[in-house]
Design an enzyme around this catalytic site. Structure first.
Site: not given
Length: 484
Positions: A100, A171
């Site tokens: 991330r 997403e």
């Protein structure tokens, strides 16, 4: 590249693409034409947009968990278990924290440590490090569509690899995966990063490949007023559609009051369609996703199942297209696969029982919908004014001015002036409006609802209410009432 809502220039996209694919060695395995062919080879049963469209038409609510571990075979085993034992309608691949933050070297070290120790030493699936071929193994090992869930400010390489790998849903967004997650990343930069992601998906769409996009609705949790999360969701939807996205799932996180949550689910697609049309953008397929309770959970499993069930009931009565499921181990850390599957089964039992039921349009529900619509329009219209019609420019200026303000967010690009608290029925209102552009009627509505709680609890409305509300669910309540 100047910030604008307009579709990214083809030369600029290709320039960035060379740089992005060179960020980690697995990028070399991404070949667009071959990836298009692979996506087209997938059966419709594994395509997110196809299944969502079917669910929307039939009025169904699907259930999807969160899940991800470090090693490929263990990740596949976990997803199969959630599919077979949990009955998940959709599956996730939750991405690890190193990925991330684009820290692929550390993610690789986590993979190697996981191999040595024999259990996952990462809190998710490091898809970039595993690469295209491994992602395809995941897709081919299950029978239902799989989504990439993460929390990445710059998700360009992750999108390239996972979409080439057969994932059919991605997403996140430039606001929702920045403001709640990062301190020092500018909104302008993340909007640009995510315009690349959305343009990539637009290019697949132009080749006949359907990739669903799902902005992250809950933002910072259970005390975000619906109008704030709706404004962000609509903006991220507008930015995505402008780049060519044609399948959009807009999210909302449970606040806890049934009437307010159902009103929020009813109004979200209405607002999205309204502002896409207002800005002259194409009509697209819009579905909704409801996130079960995103705040603290009771440690007791039986009580945790109660929280899960309440979220499932709200999703069913609000007619969300999909619900993201929590587990009875939320208060304890990463759940076992058995606990995760139990949360799915609990949710699906409630969804099945309530699938033919709706809430009647009472005066209170109508009022709640009216207020959410008015509040969100006030914010969005001001964003467009600030951007002189450009939603991307207006968003950056709106955060600078506090016109959009996400409570409790870590980002220094967020004003952090608004203060939410629950009213006496548990609906989320505002104690302090900051610079949110609400008119006099809306402000009086919020003040009166919170004042009524103060009268009921024999105390003046204050920050103590906010603190009490944050800890209430762990004590078995929604509203943080004082003891005695």
């Amino acid at each position: 590249m100047d910030l604008t809502v307009r579709q990214m220039d083809a030369d600029e996209f290709q320039r960035q693409r060379q740089e992005v694919l060179g960020q980690w060695q697995t990028g070399k395995d991404v070949v667009f034409e071959e990836a298009v062919a692979y996506q087209k080879s997938l059966p419709k049963s594994k395509v997110f947009a196809e299944k969502l469209a079917e669910g929307k038409e039939k009025g169904m609510t699907f259930a999807q968990p969160r899940a991800g571990v470090a090693l490929l075979n263990e990740h596949i085993e976990l997803l199969r278990f959630l599919q077979d034992e949990g009955g998940a309608d959709f599956l996730p691949s939750t991405i690890d924290s190193y990925t991330r933050q684009n820290r692929y070297t550390e993610a690789q070290a986590g993979i190697e440590e996981s191999v040595m120790i024999g259990r996952s030493m990462l809190n998710g699936f490091p898809a970039v490090n595993h690469g295209v071929a491994a992602c395809r193994q995941v897709i081919e090992s299950v029978q239902v569509p799989v989504q990439v869930r993460h929390g990445t400010p710059d998700a360009r390489l992750l999108a390239e690899i996972t979409i080439a790998g057969g994932f059919t849903d991605f997403e996140g967004g430039g606001i929702s995966y920045n403001i709640p997650y990062s301190k020092d990343v500018s909104i302008e930069s993340t909007i640009k990063y995510w315009q690349y992601v959305d343009r990539l998906i637009g290019l697949y769409e132009e080749q006949g490949v359907k990739i669903n996009r799902e902005p992250f609705g809950p933002l910072t949790g259970t005390l975000v007023p619906p109008s704030i999360s709706h404004a962000v969701a609509v903006i991220e939807g507008v930015l995505a559609v402008a780049q060519g996205v044609r399948s959009l799932t807009l999210g909302y996180g449970q606040c806890g009051n049934l009437i307010q949550d159902v009103a929020a689910l009813h109004t979200l697609p209405v607002l999205a369609e309204e502002y896409l049309a207002k800005l002259g953008l194409p009509k697209v397929m819009i579905t909704t996703v409801f996130h079960q309770w995103m705040g603290g959970f009771p440690q007791d499993e039986a009580k945790a199942f109660g929280v899960i069930s309440w979220g499932a009931a709200t999703a069913a009565l609000g007619k969300a297209t999909k619900v993201i499921v929590k587990t009875p181990h939320e208060a304890l850390g990463i759940p076992t696969k058995e606990a995760n599957a139990a949360g799915i089964r609990t949710t699906k039992q409630i969804l099945t029982m309530l699938k033919d039921q709706t809430l009647p349009m009472t005066e209170e529900l109508a009022l709640e919908e009216e207020m959410i619509l008015a509040e969100t329009r006030g914010i969005l219209d001001r964003v467009l004014d600030l951007g002189e019609g450009d939603a991307a420019v207006g968003t950056v200026r709106a955060f600078q001015a506090g016109v959009i303000d996400v409570p409790f967010a870590p980002s220094r690009y967020n004003a952090g002036k608004i203060l939410p608290a629950r009213d006496t029925s548990g609906a989320v209102r505002l104690l302090d409006f900051g610079n949110i552009p609400f008119d006099k009627r809306i402000k009086e509505f919020h003040r009166e609802r919170i004042a009524q709680r103060g009268r009921d609890e024999n105390r003046d409305p204050s920050f103590q209410m906010v603190i009490d509300d944050i800890y209430a669910i762990g004590k078995g309540m929604l509203v943080g009432r004082p003891r005695g």
